[in-house]
Design an enzyme around this catalytic site. Structure first.
Site, short mmCIF file in Angstrom:
data_model
loop_
_atom_site.label_atom_id
_atom_site.label_comp_id
_atom_site.label_asym_id
_atom_site.label_seq_id
_atom_site.Cartn_x
_atom_site.Cartn_y
_atom_site.Cartn_z
CG LEU A 168 -1.81 1.20 1.45
CD1 LEU A 168 -2.77 1.42 0.28
CD2 LEU A 168 -2.60 1.05 2.75
CG HIS A 181 -1.65 -1.85 -3.50
ND1 HIS A 181 -2.17 -1.69 -2.24
CD2 HIS A 181 -2.46 -1.14 -4.33
CE1 HIS A 181 -3.24 -0.92 -2.29
NE2 HIS A 181 -3.44 -0.58 -3.56
CB CYS A 182 -2.42 -6.77 -0.60
SG CYS A 182 -0.86 -7.66 -0.42
CD1 TRP A 183 -0.52 -4.07 6.01
CD2 TRP A 183 -2.34 -2.90 5.52
NE1 TRP A 183 -0.65 -3.10 6.97
CE2 TRP A 183 -1.77 -2.37 6.70
CE3 TRP A 183 -3.51 -2.32 5.03
CZ2 TRP A 183 -2.32 -1.29 7.39
CZ3 TRP A 183 -4.07 -1.25 5.71
CH2 TRP A 183 -3.47 -0.75 6.87
#
Length: 206
Positions: free
Chosen positions: A79, A149-151
């Site tokens: 992120l 993206h993720c976290w």
């Protein structure tokens, strides 16, 4: 006999849970840490200056990288990278796929797709492959560059990127994940997501 891996309803979720023991993922607050970022032109990666980084910061890989190009015009990261306007502009990243329960606020002008997925062993991330992969293919086909993206860029994002390599680059599940991990060492889909990548391969990535 019918392969139970092909049951895509609640029975599949139960099977995935059985194959995937719980693995805790601590929550990490997102903060503006631009001062910690340095560009490493030698490897083409956004990197956190580990001398200034918070030791508890889990938004980056152990080697300090926050986003990396997996194949031409397809990046995977956290992120933090997705919210960094200067990084997106410098790398000409025009499209972002956000694999999070809530859509983040991204820099103005960024084309984006939100994939509402939690990093749990009950989540059927494979149900979102078609929409995410179509978005990626359309973006790259039009000359764009995509960041998924993720976290932290570890589990969800690496799963989506692996699926993209399988469909668009002709890789198998194991080869695709190995390719992602060769570029981003911390890439590590949870066991349930790995199972769903294998299902995706058995279904011909269709």
């Amino acid at each position: 006999a019918r392969d139970p891996d092909f049951e895509l309803g609640s029975a599949a979720a139960e099977r995935v849970r059985a194959l995937a023991p719980a693995r805790p993922r601590p929550a990490v607050p997102v903060e503006d840490a631009r001062a910690r970022v340095v560009e490493d032109p030698a490897v083409g990666r956004l990197r956190v200056d580990t001398a200034r980084a918070d030791p508890g910061d889990l938004t980056v890989c152990a080697d300090g990288t926050d986003a990396v190009e997996v194949v031409q015009s397809l990046w995977v990261g956290s992120l933090f990278a997705a919210k960094d306007a200067s990084f997106l502009e410098h790398r000409r990243i025009s499209h972002v796929v956000s694999v999070l329960p809530e859509p983040p606020r991204l820099p103005a002008g960024t084309a984006s797709q939100h994939v509402n997925v939690a990093d749990t062993h009950e989540t059927l991330i494979g149900a979102h492959f078609d929409a995410a992969l179509d978005f990626i293919a359309d973006a790259r086909g039009s000359g764009g560059t995509v960041l998924v993206h993720c976290w932290r860029g570890i589990s969800r994002a690496s799963t989506i990127v692996s699926a993209a390599l399988m469909r668009h680059e002709g890789m198998g599940a194991a080869q695709a994940l190995a390719h992602v991990q060769a570029r981003r060492a911390c890439a590590d889909p949870n066991p349930a997501f790995r199972t769903q990548l294998r299902i995706f391969e058995r279904l011909g990535c269709a």
